[in-house]
Structures are given as C-alpha cells and as structure tokens.
Design an enzyme around this catalytic site. Structure first.
Site, PDB file in Angstrom:
ATOM      1  N   HIS A 115       0.827  -1.198   0.000  1.00 16.34           N
ATOM      2  CA  HIS A 115       0.000   0.000   0.000  1.00 16.34           C
ATOM      3  C   HIS A 115       0.864   1.253   0.000  1.00 16.34           C
ATOM      4  O   HIS A 115       1.929   1.303   0.636  1.00 16.34           O
ATOM      5  CB  HIS A 115      -0.896   0.021   1.235  1.00 16.34           C
ATOM      6  CG  HIS A 115      -2.036  -0.950   1.151  1.00 16.34           C
ATOM      7  ND1 HIS A 115      -2.830  -1.064   0.036  1.00 16.34           N
ATOM      8  CD2 HIS A 115      -2.518  -1.844   2.056  1.00 16.34           C
ATOM      9  CE1 HIS A 115      -3.752  -1.990   0.251  1.00 16.34           C
ATOM     10  NE2 HIS A 115      -3.587  -2.484   1.472  1.00 16.34           N
ATOM     11  N   CYS A 144      -0.113   2.484  -4.706  1.00 16.40           N
ATOM     12  CA  CYS A 144      -0.846   3.698  -5.043  1.00 16.40           C
ATOM     13  C   CYS A 144      -0.001   4.935  -4.746  1.00 16.40           C
ATOM     14  O   CYS A 144       0.856   4.922  -3.865  1.00 16.40           O
ATOM     15  CB  CYS A 144      -2.139   3.769  -4.243  1.00 16.40           C
ATOM     16  SG  CYS A 144      -3.340   2.503  -4.684  1.00 16.40           S
TER      17      CYS A 144
END
Length: 394
Positions: free
Chosen positions: A201, A258
């Site tokens: 992440h 991301c």
C-alpha cells in the site's frame, strides 16, 4: 474498486486506504549478463534436472522451470575466494528454497553487503487485516526470479521481506524495511548495481515545512505495522538510499503501490505532456532541494502510477493468483524483449494497460477480476536526465 472504501477526493486531504485489496477494499496504495561475468558454465537443476548456462561467478541459480535452487560448487568457491560474502551464505535457506518455490534465500542480516549486485525486495500483505493484499508475495516471487534469471543477481545478495518469512528480522516492519534500505547502500562502490522493490500500500500525507513537493503532499509506503509505527515517507527513502549513492553506483527502484509516482523524490520525471514524451522537472517552482541529489551516483525509479492515481491488483494474469498489474506487465515485457530501452519499457507498459482498458471484455469479465477500472499511468523518474531511447535497461 470496492464500494466500502473510497479514494481521496481532493489534494487538500487524503483518505488512508488506497491500493486494491483482495476483499474488495481499496487502500490509498535483454537477457543481460554483466561485462564482469563473460565466462559461462553449465548447471543442472537439482530438482527437474534441466540444464542451463550461467555466468561462472554465479554461485546459485533459480531454475526458471521448477523454481528449484541449484548451487554451483565452483561458483560458490569463487565467491569465497573473492570474499564476496561467503560467510553470509545461508545453506539452510538454499535447501529450503529448493524444496519450496515460495521460500527465498535471503542473506543473513549483516552490516556488510555481499557482491556488486544486491537487492531488497519487499512485499507487504497486511495479513488478517481488512485492507489485506494477496498479490504482493507473488509480485516478490516474480521480481526475485527476474533479477536472478535476466540480470544475473546472486540469490545470496537478495534480501526478501514478506510476512511469510520465519526470521523476524525479515518481516516487513517499518524498522526492518529501513534497516534493509541502509544495508542496500552501505559501503556502495563504483560499479555496484542496487535494486529496491516494494509491493504494498502507498499513501500521501501533507508535506513537512520543507515545501519540496509540487502538490504539497509527501508520498509514502506502508510497512505492515504502519498503523502503530508510522509510514515511510519519500523524504526518508530519498535520504536513506538516494543521497548516499556514490559516483558509478546505480540504483533501480520499482514501486508497485498507489500514489507511487515520486516515492523516491527524484528530480526529474519522464512522462507524456500534450501527447509527447519528455523529461520534466519535479522541483517546486523556484526551488532546487538538496535532498533530491545523489552523491554522484544514479537513481532510477519505475512507479506503478502517478502521485494522484491508484494502482491495481488482479487475478487476470494467472488464474486464481493475484498480481500487481505493473509488476506483472513489467516483468513480462522485460522477459519478452531482450535489450529493451527505458523508453520502450515505459511505453509498452502504457500500451498494455491501454489495451486492457479498450478490451470489449473489460466491462464484464475483466471488470470483475480487476475489481475496478484500471486508471494508472506508470511513471519513470530519475536523479538525472539521460537518453531513455538508447540506454538499455540496467
């Protein structure tokens, strides 16, 4: 993208959950041999008996067919004679790797790196959490094989951090990731080739008072314990593995997360502008931060998406197995195009993602297995401009 969590709506704030997770949640996430390895030898896989040719200085090799790990006595002896980290060679880990394709031969934790090629591969699954990811370990397996098979990285010079590791020092906690990054660049010398890979992440947060971000946000990566210990910011990554790079040292980073566009805080980005590919300045107007410079070396980064975008996971490429879209496509393109240039690799990444978007099946079958629309533009950034159309990868 799952309905339970939504991505950040504006740049004035951020939502703390962004790369697609497997439960539907979204988390604000040339075949090559070195000139030093010109001599070759034949090696037979200890599991499937397949024979292949490897450089003489490679002590171990992972079979591309069965993923078994073979050890060359002559290669290992050469490593000992050259003092390239023989005392850090973990025989037990090699044995385990030969019997389990998901095991890795990581170096024993040490203050001294081994060899002139070394890598840190980090895949964070966030297991037993609602924002868990299932594709990150597969991404690390893919990247590990790519480095060994296509770029002649010795297995014992690759440190792997995943939650599946038995050694607590190889769990991708904040402390272990930072210590591994320090290990990666420690005592680096001219001619060294270094790799940092991260799958997990990624998020953004308001930048500190240095005002070294064009959009006012710092990019971050999330260790497994980031809720308790905090994220690792682009400023910290830059100061740890970019600033120390000496003349003649080259670092490649691949960040599949991301908001990963400028995770290394490098000074230049190569991207499309009004339909044309070109180098663009990544500094805020009127500033030239010292923190974005190396100590003479070169840092190059492939990111899964731009800072404002999300990166996707999918099971489309390997049946039920999850993979990061950028990692899978990047490895596939490199394996299929020997001697590919940086520009060609980046452009092919964009082309392949665009093909998926244009597919008539995307709104049906592909939409379900990708979890959401793929709207990511992989980005290339570097500490200095170079001719991306002629320079061969690595």
């Amino acid at each position: 993208m799952g309905d339970r969590l939504k991505a950040r709506k504006s740049k004035s704030s951020y939502f703390p959950f962004t790369r697609n997770s497997t439960d539907g949640a979204c988390f604000d996430h040339h075949k090559f041999l070195s000139s030093k390895h010109t001599m070759e030898k034949e090696l037979a896989c200890i599991r499937c008996k397949r024979k292949f040719v490897v450089p003489t200085k490679i002590g171990t090799y992972r079979c591309c067919e069965c993923q078994g790990v073979s050890k060359s006595i002559s290669g290992y002896k050469q490593l000992r004679e050259n003092s390239l980290g023989a005392k850090f060679f973990n025989q037990d880990q090699l044995h385990n790797a030969s019997t389990n394709a998901t095991s890795f031969s990581s170096p024993l934790l040490s203050t001294t790196p081994t060899g002139n090629k070394r890598a840190v591969l980090c895949g964070v699954s966030y297991s037993r959490r609602r924002y868990r990811l299932k594709g990150t370990v597969n991404d690390v397996v893919n990247m590990n094989s790519l480095l060994v098979e296509n770029f002649a990285f010795p297995i014992q010079s690759i440190r792997v951090l995943t939650e599946e590791q038995k050694d607590p020092n190889l769990i991708p906690t904040r402390r272990n990731i930072v210590e591994s990054l320090k290990w990666l660049v420690k005592d680096c010398q001219s001619g060294d080739s270094l790799v940092f890979y991260f799958s997990g992440h990624g998020m953004q947060q308001l930048a500190d008072d240095k005002e070294d971000e064009i959009d006012g946000l710092d990019e971050t990566i999330c260790p497994v314990d980031f809720i308790r210990e905090g994220m690792i910011t682009d400023n910290e990554i830059n100061s740890t593995i970019v600033e120390p790079l000496k003349n003649g040292v080259k670092l490649h980073a691949i960040i599949d997360a991301c908001h990963s566009g400028t995770t290394l805080d490098l000074m230049h980005v190569y991207k499309k502008d009004n339909g044309n590919w070109k180098w663009m300045n990544n500094n805020p107007p009127g500033t030239e931060p010292v923190t974005k410079r190396t100590n003479g070396g070169t840092a190059i980064c492939f990111s899964a998406c731009e800072d404002s975008q999300l990166a996707a996971d999918t099971a489309a490429f390997g049946g039920k197995e999850m993979n990061g879209v950028m990692t899978y496509l990047l490895a596939k393109i490199i394996r299929e195009h020997s001697g590919i240039t940086y520009a060609s690799l980046l452009e092919k990444l964009h082309e392949d993602i665009a093909k998926i978007q244009r597919s008539k099946h995307f709104s049906g079958f592909l939409r379900r297995i990708f979890h959401r629309r793929i709207d990511q533009d992989p980005l290339l950034s570097a500490s200095e401009k170079f001719d991306v159309r002629t320079r061969i990868l690595f």
